[in-house]
Enzyme design. Sequence first.
Site, PDB file in Angstrom:
ATOM      1  N   SER A   1       1.298  -1.290   0.301  1.00 36.63           N
ATOM      2  CA  SER A   1       0.406   0.144   0.110  1.00 36.63           C
ATOM      3  C   SER A   1       1.284   1.201   0.029  1.00 36.63           C
ATOM      4  O   SER A   1       1.445   1.471  -1.010  1.00 36.63           O
ATOM      5  CB  SER A   1      -1.176  -0.008   0.891  1.00 36.63           C
TER       6      SER A   1
ATOM      7  N   ASP B   1      10.060   6.114  -9.472  1.00 39.81           N
ATOM      8  CA  ASP B   1      10.138   6.334 -10.803  1.00 39.81           C
ATOM      9  C   ASP B   1      10.623   8.255 -11.740  1.00 39.81           C
ATOM     10  O   ASP B   1      10.951   8.554 -12.310  1.00 39.81           O
ATOM     11  CB  ASP B   1       8.489   6.942 -10.585  1.00 39.81           C
TER      12      ASP B   1
ATOM     13  N   LYS C   1      -0.837  -3.949  -3.017  1.00 41.65           N
ATOM     14  CA  LYS C   1      -2.145  -3.897  -2.664  1.00 41.65           C
ATOM     15  C   LYS C   1      -1.729  -2.062  -3.193  1.00 41.65           C
ATOM     16  O   LYS C   1      -1.647  -1.593  -2.361  1.00 41.65           O
ATOM     17  CB  LYS C   1      -2.615  -3.685  -0.949  1.00 41.65           C
TER      18      LYS C   1
END
Length: 704
Positions: free
Chosen positions: A455, A466, A480
């Site tokens: 999560s 990124d 998740k």
Amino acid sequence: MCLLLLAWSVVALAGPTPTDAQRQAATEVAEAIQYGSYAEVTLDDAWSKRAFKRLLDVLDDQRAYLLQRDVDDFSDLDTTLDDAVEDGDLDRVYAFYSRYQDRVEARLQWLVARVDQGIDYTYTGNERLALDRKDSPWAGSEASLDALWSKRLENAALTLSLNDQTPEQIQKTLHDRYTNQLNRVRQTNAEDVLVLLMAAVTGTVDPHTEYLSPQQGESFDIQMRLSLEGIGALLQNDGEYVKVSSLVPGGPADKSGVLQPADRIVAVGQGNDGDMVNVVGMRLDQVVELIRGPKGSTVRLDIIPAKAVDVTRTQQVKITRDTVKLEDQAAHSKVEEIQRDGQTHKIGIITVPAFYVDFDAWQAGETDYRSTTRDVAKEIAKLKAQNVEGIVLDLRNDGGGALQEANSMIGLFIDRGPTVQVRDARGRINLYGDTDAGVAYDGPLAVLVNRLSASASEIFAGAIQDYGRGLVIGSRTFGKGTVQTLSDLSHGQIKLTRAKFYRISGESTQNRGVEPDILFPSLIDPDEIGESALDNALPWDRVRPVQYRLYGQPWRYLESLQDRHDKRVANDPDFVYLEKQAQLIKRLREQQTSISLNAEQRKREMEAQETEQLALENQRRRALGLEPLTSWVDARDRSAADDGQSNASDSGTANDKGAKDDKGKQNDKGDKADDVEPIDRAELQETSQILLDYAQLMQKPPAN
């Protein structure tokens, strides 16, 4: 009077019947999943087939109670279950449950009667018992099930016999086990049936959509708090078993090191000598109640370890219940020292067990409220003052928490920018980002993750990857990537998946998780733990990326970093062990689809498996200059002790003072000269080595 008695007995045998409130709840759940879920849900005949199949799995996934004719007698539900739920017409479903309950009661009575005849098995035959019957056809006759349960009973007795119980003790143990199960089955009420039905209904949507009965709903917040006041383990159903899904950071189970994710609980005992209560087949909430207890008290658990190859062989562990304090879950730091080329290099380690925030203090406008971001910022300042050459953020086992904290913590390492996209069922995307100027740390960075990083941890790791802000190292994360909300119904509550997380690159974290730049081998089986291991998990997909700046290009150095890592761990005892043990466990599990009911053959099979595992452990110990162990049980016990020591030693902010070996590794041996350095510590040290490589490579950029 006879007529009245007859009428009463018929009603009693009819089983639970739905109330008006339960009928209404079913219709509201049907409406909620159709019009409130992220996934597109249409209640039609195709959905009905899936729901009926799931109901069969919820009730009897091992095909051990129902007969083919039972399924055939209620085959109309295959295409009418959608109408039954939408209209609240549950009588047919409850009748089917009554048939199932009759079968279960009859089977348990049969078992008790067989046990009471005496345990006189010789365990000398050649029969084997299949371990997984999920894909088996339904039995055509009671005689077929009698044969199955005869094997199951013999296996239960053999397992106890191999654990040194006498025939008399075995008889008492099994009598109590099946009698207790029978008593629990007879206590089933209409509300229990509704919960089972709704589990099948909501389970067709995704694994996180769930109906909560009024009792479950009222205790939801309490259960969340009490999970921090018992042993600190979150549990889930796994067929007939209750399985550990994760451990609360800083909790008693986490600190003890004796319980691990994917361990299955077989029995629970109170205190040091209380009777062990068999919990196989018991409802999840009942198991939770048995495990809970006052601070300072002891609970004993019989478990099937996640690493066990023989799933019928249990191990007993003891845990002292306690309250998890906020400081036990708080971010904390230390310095890892690495000896290289005659010089000492310092790498900072910040462990982040959870993404937490004191919501009450924050909403009250207090300026000094506690949060992950604030605590990490303080640890960064401490590490910078010690002139570290890089910082590792350890997010292993971090199951997530507050989204706002993941968002703001990313802001400690980037100067403004988007952090995560959230897409709702209508396709609308909300973009969250860091709006604060400046950074707390702009040096070399690595994020260490594992399968239990979930999560919010995945949002953070994905954003760092990124942005090119740092390296992500470890094993693939949980996956998740969905958002749930809890809504009230007229009778109970429903937890619905309403949205999905996406990285700024446009890729979802759902199902696939975050793929590290450099992979470590893992003993956690992704088929057992992780989003992809859950039924009907929503798929991975992507949306359009957003505009963001790059802070670096770590991928330019990955080939060199991987090469250095491979050379370093090729002869590292911990990593060699980790890789070979993961391969061994996978191979043995694939091979063992059944178990022998012959005592000598069973012993030979177990000894052969444990001999392989012990050989690997001793190979590791010899390479570390330690004495070999004589049995695999000793290896498991020592591993638990080592993990417990590791958790304790990593809980402070002071530098470790243990002696270093020739690779610059800390040998935290404490008072025991025979302690093996825990695997999780080896991962942390190797991550520090990789980050040092990265820091040094960035000083000399590769040629274009």
